[in-house]
Design an enzyme around this catalytic site. Structure first.
Site, short mmCIF file in Angstrom:
data_model
loop_
_atom_site.label_atom_id
_atom_site.label_comp_id
_atom_site.label_asym_id
_atom_site.label_seq_id
_atom_site.Cartn_x
_atom_site.Cartn_y
_atom_site.Cartn_z
N ASP A 127 -4.81 -0.92 -0.17
CA ASP A 127 -4.78 0.49 0.22
C ASP A 127 -6.08 0.80 0.94
OD1 ASP A 127 -2.28 1.01 -0.89
OD2 ASP A 127 -3.11 1.62 -2.81
N ASP A 141 2.97 2.76 2.34
CA ASP A 141 3.17 3.90 1.44
C ASP A 141 3.58 5.15 2.23
OD1 ASP A 141 2.29 2.24 -0.64
OD2 ASP A 141 0.25 3.03 -0.57
#
Length: 172
Positions: A127, A141
């Site tokens: 991330d 995401d």
């Protein structure tokens, strides 16, 4: 799948794989770039004034969105594979000629594949997008979230239209 002519089936799948492929490639490239440019936990922002609002943070996630269920990467890799296969199988039956549904499913497939690739190749999801106090996320995401949001709004609008049509036909 037998109820769709081959040409139409191929055209449907071209859209799915083109959108999902481009987004998955972008997701993988950006994650690779972050991993190769920033050490784990490092933060980068081009301007200091922007740091509280948006920044790049190299983060490792062994769970799912919002950091929930850490350490369950294998379970989520299997789920991502199942979801991806289900989208591919049901896509021509569900989406038909509806570009909104096609786009929604293509985005969801891209996200599932992007995070699946991370889980099976490096054991966790990278991330890196950090906005305000929102949990750190990535392009996969964002693709999943956007695809689900589009689907929910579409279903809500269709449901409202159907209820309105039922009310109009009962008044006649």
């Amino acid at each position: 799948m037998g109820d769709l002519p081959l040409n139409k089936l191929v055209k449907n799948y071209i859209y799915l794989f083109l959108v999902a492929g481009v987004l998955t490639a972008l997701d993988q490239w950006t994650k690779w770039y972050v991993r190769s440019s920033l050490s784990l936990g490092s933060v980068w922002s081009p301007w200091d004034w922007m740091s509280p609002y948006a920044r790049i943070v190299h983060w490792k996630n062994t769970g799912v969105a919002f950091g929930m269920f850490q350490g369950m990467g294998t379970v989520f890799a299997v789920l991502a594979a199942i979801v991806s296969l289900a989208i591919i199988y049901y896509y021509p039956k569900i989406a038909g000629d509806n570009w909104i549904l096609k786009t929604s499913l293509s985005l969801q497939l891209a996200g599932a594949l992007g995070n699946f690739i991370d889980r099976v190749t490096i054991g966790y999801v990278t991330d890196f997008i950090s906005v305000g106090n929102f949990p750190v996320f990535n392009i996969a995401d964002a693709s999943i979230s956007t695809g689900v949001a589009i689907l929910l709004v579409y279903v809500w609008v269709q449901d409202r239209k159907e209820k309105q049509n039922q009310e109009e036909s009962s008044e006649e």
